[in-house]
Each structure stands twice: as C-alpha cells, then as structure tokens.
Design an enzyme around this catalytic site. Structure first.
Site, mmCIF file in Angstrom:
data_model
loop_
_atom_site.group_PDB
_atom_site.id
_atom_site.type_symbol
_atom_site.label_atom_id
_atom_site.label_comp_id
_atom_site.label_asym_id
_atom_site.label_seq_id
_atom_site.Cartn_x
_atom_site.Cartn_y
_atom_site.Cartn_z
ATOM 1 N N LYS A 1 -32.569 35.216 -18.240
ATOM 2 C CA LYS A 1 -32.956 34.865 -19.606
ATOM 3 C C LYS A 1 -34.384 34.334 -19.683
ATOM 4 C CE LYS A 1 -31.204 30.093 -19.685
ATOM 5 N NZ LYS A 1 -32.515 29.463 -19.778
ATOM 6 N N THR A 2 -34.823 33.595 -18.648
ATOM 7 C CA THR A 2 -36.189 33.071 -18.660
ATOM 8 C C THR A 2 -37.193 34.214 -18.642
ATOM 9 O OG1 THR A 2 -35.461 31.083 -17.477
ATOM 10 C CG2 THR A 2 -37.814 31.540 -17.480
ATOM 11 N N GLN B 1 -21.847 27.602 -20.849
ATOM 12 C CA GLN B 1 -22.564 26.558 -20.126
ATOM 13 C C GLN B 1 -22.901 25.372 -21.026
ATOM 14 O OE1 GLN B 1 -25.499 27.937 -17.078
ATOM 15 N NE2 GLN B 1 -25.146 29.957 -17.959
ATOM 16 N N ARG C 1 -23.902 28.246 -9.819
ATOM 17 C CA ARG C 1 -25.159 27.849 -9.157
ATOM 18 C C ARG C 1 -25.305 28.574 -7.827
ATOM 19 N NH1 ARG C 1 -27.398 27.397 -13.050
ATOM 20 N NH2 ARG C 1 -25.426 28.100 -13.921
ATOM 21 N N ASP D 1 -34.669 27.875 -26.254
ATOM 22 C CA ASP D 1 -33.947 28.089 -25.005
ATOM 23 C C ASP D 1 -32.756 27.132 -24.930
ATOM 24 O OD1 ASP D 1 -33.346 29.072 -22.503
ATOM 25 O OD2 ASP D 1 -34.854 27.890 -21.453
ATOM 26 N N GLU D 2 -31.716 27.502 -24.184
ATOM 27 C CA GLU D 2 -30.521 26.659 -23.987
ATOM 28 C C GLU D 2 -29.965 26.184 -25.335
ATOM 29 O OE1 GLU D 2 -29.251 26.631 -21.190
ATOM 30 O OE2 GLU D 2 -30.751 26.653 -19.604
#
Length: 756
Positions: free
Chosen positions: A33-34, A256, A609, A225-226
C-alpha cells in the site's frame, strides 16, 4: 506508460491512476500500500501536473511520512518537499500556527505532551480538594481525551446527562468540573494538548467558514493512510476539507483496526461508502511479504470476525514452513525456549539477530524473555521504553525553552521555577497559581509583581527569575534555535549543575542534554529548512514519537515489543508469546463481540508481521499478580486452520532443549531448581541427554582446531570435525557426533576437548 506504474500489478495500477473522486483502497497485509500511495502522489505531480502545494497526505507516524516523502522525491525530485505531508497532528498544528488567533490562542502556543497534561490535572485535582486515589490523573486524562476524540467539549460534557451519569456511577462525579478547569487553564496558558490539535482544528473549520473555504480551495487532493485508525474527529476534519472537490483517497485494512482504546473508530472505514455513494473501491489482495502458510493461517483467523470488509488475501510466495506452536511448562521456560530457538535458527540459517522479533500482549511479559536472552548472551532491544524526550533532564531544558517562548505556559513554569533551586517551594507556586486563577489572569502577570501574593523572602528570587526569562525571550526573538537554546541551557544553570554531577548517572544526564543541543544544531544547519526558529524546533519535537527517534548504534539485536507497537513492521522470524486465555485474548476484552473481534484483529496483525517463519508459544502455568496460575491455550490457536500449524516436538520439555551456548547447561540446572511446581513432561529423552560428562572434562583451546580432528563435547559426546568456517567474527565448526549426528557450533561458546 511511466516506468514506475508499469511495475505495479493491476489493482495497484488502478489505485494509482484513479485520481479523481472518492476512492478507497482496501489494502491487505503486505500488499504494497505504501508503494501505491507513493506512486499515486508521484503520478499526480509528474503526469497530471498537480502542484504539490495542493496535495495533502496524512499518516499516523512521522517515520511513515518521512519514508513516503523520500520515495516520492526519488521519482519527482525536490518538488516533493512542498507537499502537505505528515501526521494528522503535525499537519494540522501547522494550520493552527497560522490561524490560532481565530480561536484566541497565540501563534506560538505550547503543545503539551501526555506527562505535561497529567501534571496539570494532578495540580487541578489537588486544588479542588479531590482524592487523587479516586480521581487518578491517568483515568481523568483518558476520560477527557475520549471526549475530545468524539468532539465533546467541556460545555457539552457538563450538559450530557449520560456522561455525567456514568461518572457518578463510577464514583467520580466531578470529572466534568475537572475537564472545565483543565481546558480553561490550557487556554490561559496558551497551550494545547495532543487531542486539542485535532479538536481545535475541527472547531476552527466549523466556526470560521472563511478559513475552511481557504483550505478547501488550497487542498485539491487528500490522501489518508491507515484510515482504519482514524477517530471521529479526524474523520470529520477530512470530510470538511474534501467536501468541495471530493478528491479524497483513503487507504486501510479493517482487519488491522486495533486502536479502539485510543479512540479509533472502525466504522469510519466500514461505513465510508455511506458518505460517498460514488466511491470507487479497489482491493489490494496480493501479499508480497509472507509465505503461503502464514497468509492462509492469517486468513483462517480473521474470517471468524463478523464486522469486516470482504477480501481474499493471497500470495504467490513459496509455501514455507508450517507455523510452529511451542508449549512450555511456565513463563520462565517459555522465555528460555524462545531464546534457545532464536539462537538455533540464527546459527542454522546464517541469520542476523535483527531478523527476529518477539511480540507479546502486555509489557510485563518481556521480563522472562529478557532474562533468558541475557543468559544466552543474545543482544536485544525493547521498543516502547522510556523515550529520549521523556527523560527528566531533557524535559527540564525543553520546559525552559518553551517558557522562554511562551510565558503563559503553566506546566513549564511549574517545572522550572525552582530549577536549579532558588528557594521557591511548592506552597509558593500554589499561591501564584491561585492568585492567577482568582484574578482571571496569567501566572506571568502575577510573578512580574509577586510581593503582594507571596512572602517577601521569595519575592526577590522570583523577580530574578522573571528578569532571566525576559533575557531569554530576547534571545529567542533574535537568534536561531541553536544559539538561543545554548544560551538558555547555559544561562539557566542547568548545564553547570549537570556538569558538576560527576556520578555515572550525572554524566549520562549531561551527555543527554548535549545530545539535545546537537539535535537542535542539526536542525538549524539543515539548508533546506526555511524556519530555523526555536518555535519551529519545539513544534517538531513535541510531535515526535518514541519509534521515530530510534537511532540504535548497534542495530543487530532481537526486537521485543507489544503487538500494538509492531503495527506496520515486518520481520523474517516472528515469535508471539503468551498465547493463553485471559492473556491473549485479554480478559478485559471478553465483555462484548466488538472487543473480542478487536483482539482477533490484533492477533491477525501479529501473525502478518512474519515473512518466513512464525512461532506461537504458550505456558501451562504463569505468575500473574503475584500468584501462580494454571493457563489454558488461547482460543486463537483453535482459530487457525490445522492444515497450517504443527505442535513443536523439538522443545518438548526442559531436558531436550537445545543447549547451543555455554550457558545452556546452567540454564537447564537453574530451571530444574526453580520450577518445582511445573515439572517437565515425562518423555523419552533423546540420545543427546544419555551422554555423561566425565569428571575430568576440561575444554581445549580451539584456535588450533582442524577438519578431521576427533573432539568430545559435554552434551553431545564424541564426534569428528567435518567443516570449519573461520570467516567473520564468529568461528563455527560443523561436527558429526556419533550419537546425535551433525551439529554446527559457535566455537566461542562451545566447550570442546580435542582428542587428537
């Protein structure tokens, strides 16, 4: 087509090119996504000709913003520096600096951190004659913070029957009055806390439509973002800014969403389409991070939640190892097994310690793990410890800098008025604050003529302090951040007091202050920074998080952290400790389906992770709150499809733990003595434990060790050296033992007796 766009998969490319109108990117874990956000902004600037001054990109950490800006700069050049990019708090603090007068604040308002806020609350609770065991500053602070995140000011709070009723039921009926006093004191001090930055931005846009209109037409494109971590206040601010052009792109993963305790509202992402009927939804479902087994296991966990946006995360990576579940008899043994496993995996696969992370639900779990890592001489770092900017000596100097800039700042005044000691006690400070409150003025006005309010003995030192601050204020106005800070550090006496303390702690504190001055010097020496004032530096510092300041000089360490801290990170090898009922999921999160589903999302975050290997550990017994408790395996272990996990047999019991270091024998003996209440399971011992070390055993100097030599090991018995690796700092030997087969040993730890 631009080269960087050609490198994307189809959904990623669509996410970059769909620039106009409302858009939501549902980004599964490890889906890049980044990269999509970065290229989307680069595409707007480079291919569509949008001025960077017209683009706002909001993140949740300075680290994420810095990384994104650097990536964009590689594509579009220095123009990227003109973006409105940063955390919600840093971007809107910048707007408030320009528009603060509309709200009655000075442009150089102080930003209180959490400690400052709690200190002020502690003073207010004391002044109101309330019991601080009932009105604990931490509890009151969280209550006020939650209200602000829901856009409830003190006036609305006092008029809200439900909130007041809840406080009364919890035997804290005066929280509303404390909220009022706290808000007014912050305002009078020209200070905002973290929540105020967002609360006041919303208030600014709501009450001053001309200001809102200015920024609506200045910001053409907004990216968040997020997005699953936003609270109601953040959502409303974004919606107001985007209401004219509606070019808003939000990126997030409902799976998340783990910060409800901070005010994050998962309904912002679940119900985003309600506010934007023309919303374009793009799903990024390919995971580039983890193996197939890890991705499939994570999917099998999260599908059990009801409240979620449907998606099918998949990966083209290798199948990978099954997820390994390790059972320990106690929390101490759990720590030892984790340490042993890390050492063995590192040696077998030529890894670095920085490839490993141990995650846990609560900070208290780190103790047993830390002790075991230390015993095996494994370097580690704990993320989430005391921040550099929270150290006393740093906060002392920062308080001087802040008060030199803003003489209305009560929290800073309280911290420095008797630092170094001037004979001004707490009772005198209380008299000054009470006088300011009674006269409806600031403490600065009172201390400029203190004699009518305090005893004659202390009036002189207070007047000297005022003269000192006035001199510092001139420095602040005329000099850059470093020159002003150095004069304040020296003129206040703080540097001299620390320098004269020759203890180890004193030297460390002095070095820390020097490090702060170094940071300010670096700030002013940056040629790309236009505003080199002390006010600009203090704003930047006040919004730094502990993760952003991690500058470990020896990065090759095992990382220990809570799962909440691990969000957004990835590691090759991940250990999730404490997989037990009432610990994970926490017993505090079993009261509702919403709470349990948040805990499951937290487990999903922990699992995702991992890149290569994932280990889940749990203990049969654990000391909690001073009592030994029998533990049950976590329900989350049952959530994982059995096809993707296996129970470890390698570490089944104390006797069979792999003794890969010189400490191993002592470890086993120590655990036998201390865990009498949790004996190791009775199991057939491997051949390695059948060898009995001779009484005359004495290790040899292995510097002369050669391939083909016969050796004896105190645990594995007799063997032959088949291969030596002397490259690098760690000398290793592969030895074929008669009873247990081949083992690779680190010669600096292994105890070997050379036979011939």
């Amino acid at each position: 087509m631009t080269d960087y766009i050609a490198s994307l998969n189809e959904p990623q490319r669509e996410g970059v090119l769909t620039t106009d109108g409302p858009c939501m990117l549902i980004a599964g874990a490890g889906s890049g996504k980044t990269r999509v956000l970065t290229f989307r902004i680069a595409h707007l600037i480079q291919d569509k000709g949008v001025d960077p001054f017209n683009i706002m990109a909001l993140t949740f950490t300075n680290k994420a913003a810095k990384e994104m800006r650097e990536r964009i700069e590689k594509v579009v050049g220095h123009d990227a520096r003109n973006l409105w990019m940063g955390t919600f708090h840093s971007v809107f603090a910048k707007i408030l600096r320009s528009e603060a007068q509309h709200l009655g604040y000075p442009n150089n308002f102080t930003i209180y951190d959490t400690d400052d806020s709690k200190s002020l609350l502690r003073s207010i609770i004391k002044e109101m004659g309330l019991d601080d065991n009932v009105y604990k500053p931490n509890t009151v602070y969280n209550r006020i913070s939650a209200a602000k995140n829901r856009l409830i000011g003190w006036q609305d709070y006092l008029n809200n029957a439900e909130l007041m009723g809840d406080d009364a039921a919890n035997m804290r009926p005066d929280i509303g009055k404390i909220y009022k006093a706290y808000a007014l004191r912050c305002f009078r001090s020209g200070a905002m806390d973290f929540d105020d930055i967002l609360f006041n931005t919303d208030k600014l846009f709501k009450e001053h439509l001309d200001v809102l209109n200015k920024y609506q037409h200045r910001i053409h494109y907004i990216l968040v973002d997020e997005f699953q971590d936003t609270n109601l206040c953040q959502y409303f601010i974004v919606r107001k800014l985007a209401s004219v052009r509606q070019n808003v792109c939000v990126v997030g993963d409902d799976a998340q969403s783990i910060y409800a305790f901070r005010g994050a509202d998962i309904t912002n992402i679940l119900n985003f389409e309600r506010d934007y009927p023309d919303l374009k939804i793009i799903k990024l479902e390919q995971n580039y991070r983890s193996t197939q087994n890890i991705v499939n296991a994570a999917n099998s966990v999260i599908k059990r939640n009801r409240a979620q946006l449907p998606k099918n995360v998949w990966t083209a990576n290798e199948e990978g190892n099954l997820i390994e579940v390790i059972k320990a008899t106690s929390d101490n043994e759990e720590g030892r097994l984790i340490a042993s496993s890390i050492f063995e995996e590192k040696m077998q696969h030529q890894l670095k310690f920085s490839d490993f992370v141990v995650l846990y639900r609560t900070n208290s779990q780190s103790r047993a793990i830390e002790e075991s890592l230390r015993r095996m001489n494994i370097k580690y770092k704990v993320i989430g410890g005391l921040s550099f900017y929270q150290r006393k000596e740093i906060k002392d100097l920062l308080a001087y800098l802040r008060f030199a800039l803003n003489q209305q700042d009560e929290a800073s005044f309280r911290r420095i008025i008797n630092l170094p000691k001037r004979g001004i006690g707490d009772s005198t400070v209380d008299k000054i604050v009470v006088a300011a409150n009674d006269h409806g003025t600031s403490i600065w006005e009172i201390i400029q003529n203190p004699a009518p309010f305090v005893g004659g003995r202390v009036a002189g030192p207070i007047e000297d302090f005022v003269a000192l601050i006035k001199r510092f204020n001139i420095d602040v106005q005329q000099k850059d951040a470093y020159d002003a800070a150095f004069e304040i550090a020296k003129g206040s006496g703080l540097l001299r007091e620390l320098y004269e303390d020759k203890t180890v702690e004193g030297l460390s504190r002095y070095e820390n202050v020097q490090e702060l001055l170094n940071a300010i010097k670096e700030f002013t020496d940056n040629p790309e920074r236009e505003d080199k004032s002390l006010g600009s530096f203090l704003q930047e510092v006040s919004l730094v998080s502990s993760q952003d300041e991690d500058k470990d000089k020896d990065p090759d360490k095992v990382t220990l952290m809570t799962i909440h801290m691990a969000k957004g990170l990835e590691f090759k090898y991940v250990y999730i400790a404490g997989m037990e009922e009432d610990l994970f999921p926490s017993q505090m999160m079993l009261n509702s389906r919403a709470d349990l589903e948040e805990e499951r999302r937290l487990f999903y975050v922990a699992v995702t992770r991992a890149q290569k290997r994932l280990f889940l550990t749990y203990a049969s017994t654990r000391y909690r709150f001073g009592r030994l408790k029998n533990c049950e395996p976590s329900r989350f272990l049952d959530d994982i499809d059995s096809r993707f996990i296996k129970m470890s047999t390698k570490y089944a019991g104390i006797e069979s733990a792999p003794p890969q270091s010189q400490y191993a024998k002592n470890l086993v003996n120590g655990i036998r003595k201390t865990i009498s209440s949790a004996p190791a399971p009775k199991a057939k011992q491997p051949a390695a434990t059948a060898y009995k070390t001779p009484d005359d055993f004495k290790p040899s100097d292995t510097n002369g060790l050669k391939e083909g030599m016969k050796v004896e090991h105190p645990k594995f018995g007799f063997g032959t050296v088949v291969q030596l690796d002397t490259s690098g700092a760690d000398r290793k030997a592969k030895i074929n033992f008669n009873d247990v087969g081949e083992k690779t040993l680190l010669l600096s730890f292994a105890k070997l007796r050379i036979i011939n």
